[in-house]
Design a protein around this motif. Structure first.
Motif, PDB file in Angstrom:
ATOM      1  N   ARG A 207     -83.922  74.306  24.302  1.00  0.00           N
ATOM      2  CA  ARG A 207     -83.034  74.197  23.128  1.00  0.00           C
ATOM      3  C   ARG A 207     -83.640  74.897  21.914  1.00  0.00           C
ATOM      4  O   ARG A 207     -82.946  75.584  21.167  1.00  0.00           O
ATOM      5  CB  ARG A 207     -82.769  72.722  22.795  1.00  0.00           C
ATOM      6  N   LYS A 208     -84.950  74.763  21.739  1.00  0.00           N
ATOM      7  CA  LYS A 208     -85.601  75.391  20.576  1.00  0.00           C
ATOM      8  C   LYS A 208     -85.563  76.913  20.690  1.00  0.00           C
ATOM      9  O   LYS A 208     -85.319  77.619  19.697  1.00  0.00           O
ATOM     10  CB  LYS A 208     -87.054  74.884  20.480  1.00  0.00           C
ATOM     11  N   LEU A 209     -85.759  77.429  21.908  1.00  0.00           N
ATOM     12  CA  LEU A 209     -85.699  78.883  22.097  1.00  0.00           C
ATOM     13  C   LEU A 209     -84.298  79.394  21.779  1.00  0.00           C
ATOM     14  O   LEU A 209     -84.126  80.435  21.144  1.00  0.00           O
ATOM     15  CB  LEU A 209     -86.070  79.248  23.545  1.00  0.00           C
ATOM     16  N   GLU A 210     -83.302  78.637  22.211  1.00  0.00           N
ATOM     17  CA  GLU A 210     -81.918  79.019  21.950  1.00  0.00           C
ATOM     18  C   GLU A 210     -81.650  79.000  20.441  1.00  0.00           C
ATOM     19  O   GLU A 210     -81.006  79.903  19.902  1.00  0.00           O
ATOM     20  CB  GLU A 210     -80.973  78.052  22.699  1.00  0.00           C
ATOM     21  N   GLU A 211     -82.161  77.965  19.779  1.00  0.00           N
ATOM     22  CA  GLU A 211     -81.979  77.842  18.320  1.00  0.00           C
ATOM     23  C   GLU A 211     -82.606  79.054  17.606  1.00  0.00           C
ATOM     24  O   GLU A 211     -81.992  79.628  16.698  1.00  0.00           O
ATOM     25  CB  GLU A 211     -82.658  76.545  17.861  1.00  0.00           C
ATOM     26  N   ILE A 212     -83.777  79.447  18.042  1.00  0.00           N
ATOM     27  CA  ILE A 212     -84.458  80.594  17.403  1.00  0.00           C
ATOM     28  C   ILE A 212     -83.696  81.885  17.683  1.00  0.00           C
ATOM     29  O   ILE A 212     -83.502  82.717  16.787  1.00  0.00           O
ATOM     30  CB  ILE A 212     -85.931  80.659  17.861  1.00  0.00           C
ATOM     31  N   THR A 214     -80.464  82.169  18.352  1.00  0.00           N
ATOM     32  CA  THR A 214     -79.204  82.109  17.618  1.00  0.00           C
ATOM     33  C   THR A 214     -79.412  82.391  16.131  1.00  0.00           C
ATOM     34  O   THR A 214     -78.582  83.034  15.485  1.00  0.00           O
ATOM     35  CB  THR A 214     -78.549  80.715  17.812  1.00  0.00           C
ATOM     36  N   SER A 215     -80.533  81.916  15.604  1.00  0.00           N
ATOM     37  CA  SER A 215     -80.780  82.113  14.165  1.00  0.00           C
ATOM     38  C   SER A 215     -81.047  83.583  13.848  1.00  0.00           C
ATOM     39  O   SER A 215     -80.967  83.991  12.683  1.00  0.00           O
ATOM     40  CB  SER A 215     -81.960  81.256  13.711  1.00  0.00           C
ATOM     41  N   GLY A 216     -81.381  84.372  14.877  1.00  0.00           N
ATOM     42  CA  GLY A 216     -81.570  85.811  14.695  1.00  0.00           C
ATOM     43  C   GLY A 216     -82.804  86.187  13.896  1.00  0.00           C
ATOM     44  O   GLY A 216     -82.874  87.284  13.329  1.00  0.00           O
ATOM     45  N   LEU A 217     -83.797  85.299  13.851  1.00  0.00           N
ATOM     46  CA  LEU A 217     -85.024  85.625  13.115  1.00  0.00           C
ATOM     47  C   LEU A 217     -85.750  86.768  13.822  1.00  0.00           C
ATOM     48  O   LEU A 217     -86.109  86.644  14.991  1.00  0.00           O
ATOM     49  CB  LEU A 217     -85.968  84.412  13.090  1.00  0.00           C
ATOM     50  N   PRO A 218     -85.965  87.876  13.139  1.00  0.00           N
ATOM     51  CA  PRO A 218     -86.737  88.941  13.784  1.00  0.00           C
ATOM     52  C   PRO A 218     -88.206  88.518  13.917  1.00  0.00           C
ATOM     53  O   PRO A 218     -88.760  87.926  13.002  1.00  0.00           O
ATOM     54  CB  PRO A 218     -86.571  90.133  12.839  1.00  0.00           C
ATOM     55  N   ILE A 219     -88.785  88.812  15.066  1.00  0.00           N
ATOM     56  CA  ILE A 219     -90.188  88.418  15.292  1.00  0.00           C
ATOM     57  C   ILE A 219     -90.982  89.644  15.729  1.00  0.00           C
ATOM     58  O   ILE A 219     -90.707  90.238  16.770  1.00  0.00           O
ATOM     59  CB  ILE A 219     -90.281  87.306  16.371  1.00  0.00           C
ATOM     60  N   LYS A 220     -91.980  89.994  14.914  1.00  0.00           N
ATOM     61  CA  LYS A 220     -92.865  91.122  15.250  1.00  0.00           C
ATOM     62  C   LYS A 220     -94.207  90.642  15.764  1.00  0.00           C
ATOM     63  O   LYS A 220     -94.984  91.403  16.327  1.00  0.00           O
ATOM     64  CB  LYS A 220     -93.110  91.979  14.001  1.00  0.00           C
ATOM     65  N   MET A 221     -94.500  89.383  15.493  1.00  0.00           N
ATOM     66  CA  MET A 221     -95.781  88.833  15.941  1.00  0.00           C
ATOM     67  C   MET A 221     -95.644  87.331  16.147  1.00  0.00           C
ATOM     68  O   MET A 221     -95.029  86.653  15.329  1.00  0.00           O
ATOM     69  CB  MET A 221     -96.870  89.123  14.889  1.00  0.00           C
ATOM     70  N   ILE A 222     -96.191  86.855  17.274  1.00  0.00           N
ATOM     71  CA  ILE A 222     -96.266  85.409  17.506  1.00  0.00           C
ATOM     72  C   ILE A 222     -97.744  85.045  17.495  1.00  0.00           C
ATOM     73  O   ILE A 222     -98.520  85.506  18.338  1.00  0.00           O
ATOM     74  CB  ILE A 222     -95.633  85.000  18.851  1.00  0.00           C
ATOM     75  N   ALA A 223     -98.114  84.233  16.521  1.00  0.00           N
ATOM     76  CA  ALA A 223     -99.522  83.846  16.371  1.00  0.00           C
ATOM     77  C   ALA A 223     -99.649  82.346  16.655  1.00  0.00           C
ATOM     78  O   ALA A 223     -99.489  81.521  15.753  1.00  0.00           O
ATOM     79  CB  ALA A 223     -99.999  84.182  14.961  1.00  0.00           C
ATOM     80  N   PRO A 224     -99.923  81.996  17.904  1.00  0.00           N
ATOM     81  CA  PRO A 224    -100.057  80.575  18.242  1.00  0.00           C
ATOM     82  C   PRO A 224    -101.407  80.026  17.767  1.00  0.00           C
ATOM     83  O   PRO A 224    -102.261  80.788  17.319  1.00  0.00           O
ATOM     84  CB  PRO A 224     -99.962  80.574  19.775  1.00  0.00           C
ATOM     85  N   SER A 225    -101.595  78.746  17.923  1.00  0.00           N
ATOM     86  CA  SER A 225    -102.845  78.136  17.464  1.00  0.00           C
ATOM     87  C   SER A 225    -103.873  77.980  18.578  1.00  0.00           C
ATOM     88  O   SER A 225    -104.902  77.320  18.395  1.00  0.00           O
ATOM     89  CB  SER A 225    -102.548  76.801  16.778  1.00  0.00           C
TER      90      SER A 225
END
Ligand code: FEO
Length: 397
Positions: A207-212, A214-225
């Protein structure tokens, strides 16, 4: 390791835990260690996103000091309460006692119950933003990824997503980015993290992936912890999570068993021959000799499971019992399984396995197969055929 610039005026200031071998008590074997990633944003408001385990507080502070005086930190974003990311806060906050913290309501409550600090904490919700100067930070609540307090932080100006545990790996490396490390090892550790920690939370993650999306946020980098930062294979990382969270599988069978005098193992080997001759990918493990974390990782994309045990005191053996109890907690869905095993007189292991398989929500594909004492030639032939019959069920999907 020193501070590493990941974007203009944004630095990795975390810690590498090369010798970590057991995480979450002894539930997860981290054969490649781990990292605790913390990010320092140098803007009008100097901001730290997440911290590190308490035992690495000194390294965190030294890394921050390479960039700015820790006393100048204005904001601290706490994406998650768990101590691998929050343990250093008490030491850090001694140096910047006026820093304002941001996190969810559950985060506020959880930090209070861990550290009992009198910290300036502002509760934020999905959609809330804070202005740092040239940049903003936007918050996305992510309850149960992987605790109720969890949150993602997004910087629109940098198209940078900092999702804490999500997309992370327990992987200690001198490299910080996906394009600098072995992609096969990275994906293995990514899958291992998902399988052993996030698998039971799959519906929430989907559900969270779908929400992201759908929101159309462009992502150039994913910086996990934890682990490697994604800047090249972002789509690959998101696609992998999408598949795992939807419990997508392939025609693959994991055989996991425990044997007392080798008879159950003979059955397992014959079944593996039947499956292999039917064209399936097969992984076979004696759970008493292979680490559970590795086996669970192989189960993440497998459609079928064969579980075996010798009978002992009218029950299954104890290591396979613990293994199946752990698997039940992972809530695998869309899987088929069967039970098998050798017994001496009364039996009981196959029935015990079938009961826990049903409780785990896994479909029992065909009646279990028991053999008294040591399988003879005909019984071994039956095991081979049993593997072939199971292969048909797995292929049918
Ligand atoms: Fe890496 Fe849920 O802590």
């Amino acid at each position: 390791m020193s501070a590493v610039k990941i974007l203009s005026n944004i630095y990795w200031v975390g810690a590498i835990d090369w010798n970590m071998r057991h995480f979450h008590g002894h539930t997860y074997t981290t054969k490649r260690g781990t990292t605790y990633n913390s990010y320092l944003i140098v803007d009008d408001k100097i901001t730290l996103v997440d911290a590190v385990h308490a035992s690495f507080a000194k390294e965190l502070i030294e890394n921050i000091r390479q960039v700015v005086d820790p006393g100048k930190i204005d904001y601290i974003v706490a994406n998650h309460v768990e101590t691998d990311h929050s343990g250093a806060y008490p030491e850090l906050l001694k140096l910047c006692p006026k820093a304002k913290m941001f996190g969810t309501q559950k985060c506020k409550e959880g930090l209070q119950k861990h550290y009992y600090g009198n910290w300036d904490f502002q509760v934020v919700k999905t959609g809330d933003k804070i202005n740092l100067g040239k940049r903003t930070l936007q918050f996305i609540e992510a309850a149960m990824i992987h605790w109720p307090d969890s949150m993602f932080t997004y910087c629109p100006e940098e198209q940078l997503l900092m999702p804490n545990d999500a997309f992370g790996q327990h992987y200690a490396t001198s490299e910080r980015f996906d394009d600098e490390t072995d992609p096969a090892v990275l994906m293995e550790e990514d899958a291992k993290y998902y399988a052993n920690i996030l698998w039971p939370l799959s519906s929430v993650i989907a559900r969270k992936l779908e929400e992201i999306k759908t929101s159309g946020l462009p992502i150039k980098m994913i910086a996990p912890s934890h682990g490697i930062i994604w800047r090249r294979d972002i789509k690959k990382a998101i696609d992998a999570y999408t598949g795992w969270s939807q419990n997508k599988t392939k025609p693959k069978v994991v055989i996991a068993y425990e044997t007392m005098w080798g008879a159950t193992e003979k059955m397992a080997y014959k079944m593996s021959q039947g499956l292999t001759d039917a064209g399936l990918e097969v992984k076979l493990y004696d759970v008493a000799v292979t680490d559970r974390t590795e086996i669970i990782t192989q189960m993440l994309d497998a459609k079928g499971y064969l579980f075996g045990s010798s009978t002992h005191d009218n029950d299954m053996l104890t290591i396979i019992g613990g293994f199946l109890a752990f698997l039940k907690g992972l809530k695998p869905r869309n899987r088929v399984a069967c039970a098998f095993g050798s017994y001496g007189w009364a039996g009981g292991a196959v029935k015990a396995i079938e009961e826990i398989v049903k409780e785990a929500g896994i479909t029992l594909a065909q009646p279990g197969l028991s053999v008294q004492y040591v399988p003879d030639e005909n019984e071994l032939k039956r095991c081979y055929e049993y593997g072939k019959e199971f292969a048909k069920i797995v292929k049918a999907g």
